[in-house]
Design a protein around this motif. Structure first.
Motif, PDB file in Angstrom:
ATOM      1  N   ASN A  28      -2.269  -9.601 -42.598  1.00 12.85           N
ATOM      2  CA  ASN A  28      -1.168 -10.282 -41.927  1.00 12.85           C
ATOM      3  C   ASN A  28      -1.749 -11.349 -40.996  1.00 12.85           C
ATOM      4  O   ASN A  28      -2.496 -11.008 -40.084  1.00 12.85           O
ATOM      5  N   PRO A  29      -1.425 -12.640 -41.191  1.00 10.09           N
ATOM      6  CA  PRO A  29      -1.947 -13.679 -40.297  1.00 10.09           C
ATOM      7  C   PRO A  29      -1.603 -13.451 -38.828  1.00 10.09           C
ATOM      8  O   PRO A  29      -2.410 -13.768 -37.940  1.00 10.09           O
ATOM      9  N   ALA A  30      -0.417 -12.930 -38.555  1.00 10.33           N
ATOM     10  CA  ALA A  30      -0.033 -12.681 -37.163  1.00 10.33           C
ATOM     11  C   ALA A  30      -0.937 -11.626 -36.532  1.00 10.33           C
ATOM     12  O   ALA A  30      -1.322 -11.744 -35.362  1.00 10.33           O
ATOM     13  N   VAL A  31      -1.308 -10.608 -37.302  1.00  8.12           N
ATOM     14  CA  VAL A  31      -2.218  -9.584 -36.791  1.00  8.12           C
ATOM     15  C   VAL A  31      -3.580 -10.197 -36.491  1.00  8.12           C
ATOM     16  O   VAL A  31      -4.190  -9.894 -35.455  1.00  8.12           O
ATOM     17  N   SER A  32      -4.060 -11.068 -37.355  1.00  7.53           N
ATOM     18  CA  SER A  32      -5.341 -11.720 -37.119  1.00  7.53           C
ATOM     19  C   SER A  32      -5.301 -12.538 -35.827  1.00  7.53           C
ATOM     20  O   SER A  32      -6.233 -12.482 -35.014  1.00  7.53           O
ATOM     21  N   PHE A  33      -4.232 -13.286 -35.620  1.00  8.70           N
ATOM     22  CA  PHE A  33      -4.097 -14.051 -34.377  1.00  8.70           C
ATOM     23  C   PHE A  33      -3.991 -13.132 -33.169  1.00  8.70           C
ATOM     24  O   PHE A  33      -4.564 -13.408 -32.110  1.00  8.70           O
TER      25      PHE A  33
END
Length: 228
Positions: A62-67
């Protein structure tokens, strides 16, 4: 490369399992799994892949988790682009597999909403853009607080995937009627690209709100909860 492949497979499974349950099984006549089944399916995809490959890549999917993990000081900025590309590719390939399955049904007409996310007329229950922004921001923020808290070195060992999977299940139980639940820009992008139409024009919200919520949660955890 092992980390990127882990993110690819993890995100593939999340989209294939979660969105697949919504596309194929949610409204199945008489025996459909409904909202509760779809919510559980999304939670189980993350739980299972967190145990399967989380020890390799950290299990973002999940890109949001990475951020959010970057904002919380748990992930390096130099790795963000590679992870996000792997997540997007995994999500797109999974959506493609779902598309091939559904279009080969004997009475196929069209793919409909294809479990895509939306607001206004595309919201399952007619919620506005403002409602979608608030919901996606808050839910993603709390998802990151769950992830950062359960994986903290002071948390009980080995239970993080369970907390994270159940957390994602709860998030879907709350918000499927609002936006069809995103909290994951990769999952939103893959489905919107196949659903087309206004789903693609609304995609911006399902990048901005989840990532903003995740970053805020990362800073909150780093400032308030990370250390004694």
């Amino acid at each position: 490369m092992k980390k990127l492949f882990a993110e690819f497979f993890g995100t593939f499974w999340l989209v294939f399992g979660g969105c697949g349950s919504a596309v194929f099984a949610a409204g199945y006549p008489e025996l459909g799994i409904g909202f509760v089944g779809v919510a559980l399916a999304f939670g189980l995809t993350v739980l299972t892949m967190a145990y399967a490959v989380g020890h390799i890549s950290g299990g973002h999917f999940n890109p949001a988790v990475s951020f959010g993990l970057w904002a919380g000081g748990k992930f390096e900025a130099k790795d963000l682009l590679g992870y996000i590309i792997a997540q997007l590719v995994g999500a797109f390939v999974a959506a493609g597999a779902l598309y091939l399955i559904i279009t080969n049904k004997s009475d196929f007409v069209n793919i409909g909403g294809f479990a895509a996310n939306g607001y206004g007329d595309l919201s399952p229950d007619g919620y506005s853009m403002t409602a979608a922004l608030i919901a996606e921001f808050i839910l993603t923020a709390f998802f990151l607080l769950i992830i950062l808290g359960s994986t903290n070195e002071r948390a009980p060992k080995g239970f993080a995937p369970i907390a994270i999977g159940l957390g994602l299940t709860l998030i879907h139980l709350i918000s499927i009627p609002i936006t069809n639940t995103s909290v994951n820009p990769a999952r939103s992008t893959s489905q919107a690209l196949f659903a087309g139409g206004d789903y693609t024009s609304q995609l911006w919200l399902f990048w901005i709100a989840p990532i903003a919520g995740a970053i805020v949660a990362g800073f909150i955890h780093k400032a308030l909860f990370d250390k004694e």
